[in-house]
Design a protein around this motif. Structure first.
Motif: not given
Ligand code: SAM
Length: 282
Positions: A24-31, A54-58, A76-79, A102-105, A121-125
């Motif tokens: 639900q957070l669109g988490q597909n990580f780049l490792l 936006v969305g740094p994840g791990p 900025v990370e929501k999770d 927080g929520d980047a939106l 950013a690598n964000l949910p689409y």
């Molecule tokens: N940047 C990391 C990487 O490349 O491995 C994570 C990419 S993952 C596709 C998307 C990240 O965006 C997740 O960590 C997710 O929790 C975060 N995310 C999703 N919606 C968000 C929002 N509205 N604001 C901030 N972060 C958000």
């Protein structure tokens, strides 16, 4: 995998912090840190810039950006689960990483940024497309950012850089190419991500133009492209009928065949028509 910093590998970070990917957070990580460093390099010179991530994840891309010399990264990370891992990176790069939760939106990020700014950013689409449209349509141009380097589903990336006459050409191409120079800098297979998404991805780099490529009123241009591409099989004399009175005469005044279809019109054609329509409506 080559080390780009002294921090633990991302698989260990994910295991240590229990960061199982949430759909639900669109988490597909780049490792792969070599890959994230390559994405960071495609953003242009980072040494004199703040980078908004936006969305740094791990933190894979964050680490790439810092290792490649970004002056400062504001991430900025929501999770909330990701915050301890991000704070660990901040300790390894004193004074260079600001982590916001927080929520980047919804957050106002401007108070945290010092120009010039590059966005990476690598964000949910879905979030990525919404933010892209916001970043391309600010109240004033030029915007706060110099460039946007964003991961998209490959099909969306193709729509951003599409040329007239192609199936992918539409509103997103017009908007992006009017105000930026947009190009695909990298394509990635699903296996580049953990977990693997179902589609291919691509990184698009959009460098802002100081002024839009051709003069036109943004709202008129948006109305024309929405109407034209909303009914893309119709001739423009029909699809644009509701946008302005006497559209056929206006098309002719702009040098456009009324029998053309929207997808055959160049960005220059659209802007010329927007000026004719704008001038007529005062
Ligand atoms: N940047 C990391 C990487 O490349 O491995 C994570 C990419 S993952 C596709 C998307 C990240 O965006 C997740 O960590 C997710 O929790 C975060 N995310 C999703 N919606 C968000 C929002 N509205 N604001 C901030 N972060 C958000």
């Amino acid at each position: 995998m080559a080390m780009i910093d002294g921090l633990p590998p991302l698989r260990e970070v994910i295991a240590a912090h229990g960061l199982s990917a949430r759909k639900q957070l669109g988490q597909n990580f780049l490792l792969d840190l070599n890959l994230t460093a390559k994405i960071a390099r495609s953003a242009g010179s980072l040494a004199d810039c703040d980078v908004l991530e936006v969305g740094p994840g791990p933190g894979g891309l964050t680490r790439g950006l810092l290792a490649e010399g970004a002056r400062r990264v504001v991430a900025v990370e929501k999770d909330a689960r990701c915050l301890p891992a991000l704070h660990q990176i901040a300790e390894a790069y004193p004074g260079r990483l600001v982590v916001l939760h927080g929520d980047a939106l919804a957050l106002d990020l401007m108070p945290h940024l010092n120009g010039p700014v590059r966005v990476v950013a690598n964000l949910p689409y879905n979030v990525g497309t919404e933010l892209l449209i916001r970043w391309l349509t600010p109240a004033e141009w030029p915007p706060f950012w110099l460039s946007l380097t964003l991961m998209f589903q490959k099909e969306v990336a193709e729509r951003i850089v599409a040329r007239p006459g192609s199936k992918a050409y539409g509103r997103l191409a017009l908007l992006a190419q009017w105000r930026t120079q947009a190009r695909v800098v990298m394509t990635l297979p699903p296996e580049a991500f953990t977990p693997a998404p179902t589609v291919h991805s691509a990184v698009v780099h959009l460098a802002r133009r100081d002024a839009p490529l051709y003069p036109a009123d943004e709202k008129v241009l948006a109305r024309l492209s929405a109407a034209g591409f909303g009914q893309r099989r119709k001739m423009v004399r029909a699809s644009l009928k509701g946008v302005a009175p006497d559209i056929e005469a206006k098309l002719i005044a702009a040098g456009i065949a009324p029998t053309a279809r929207a997808e055959e019109l160049s960005l220059e054609d659209f802007c010329r028509l927007a000026r004719v329509v704008g001038a007529a409506s005062g």
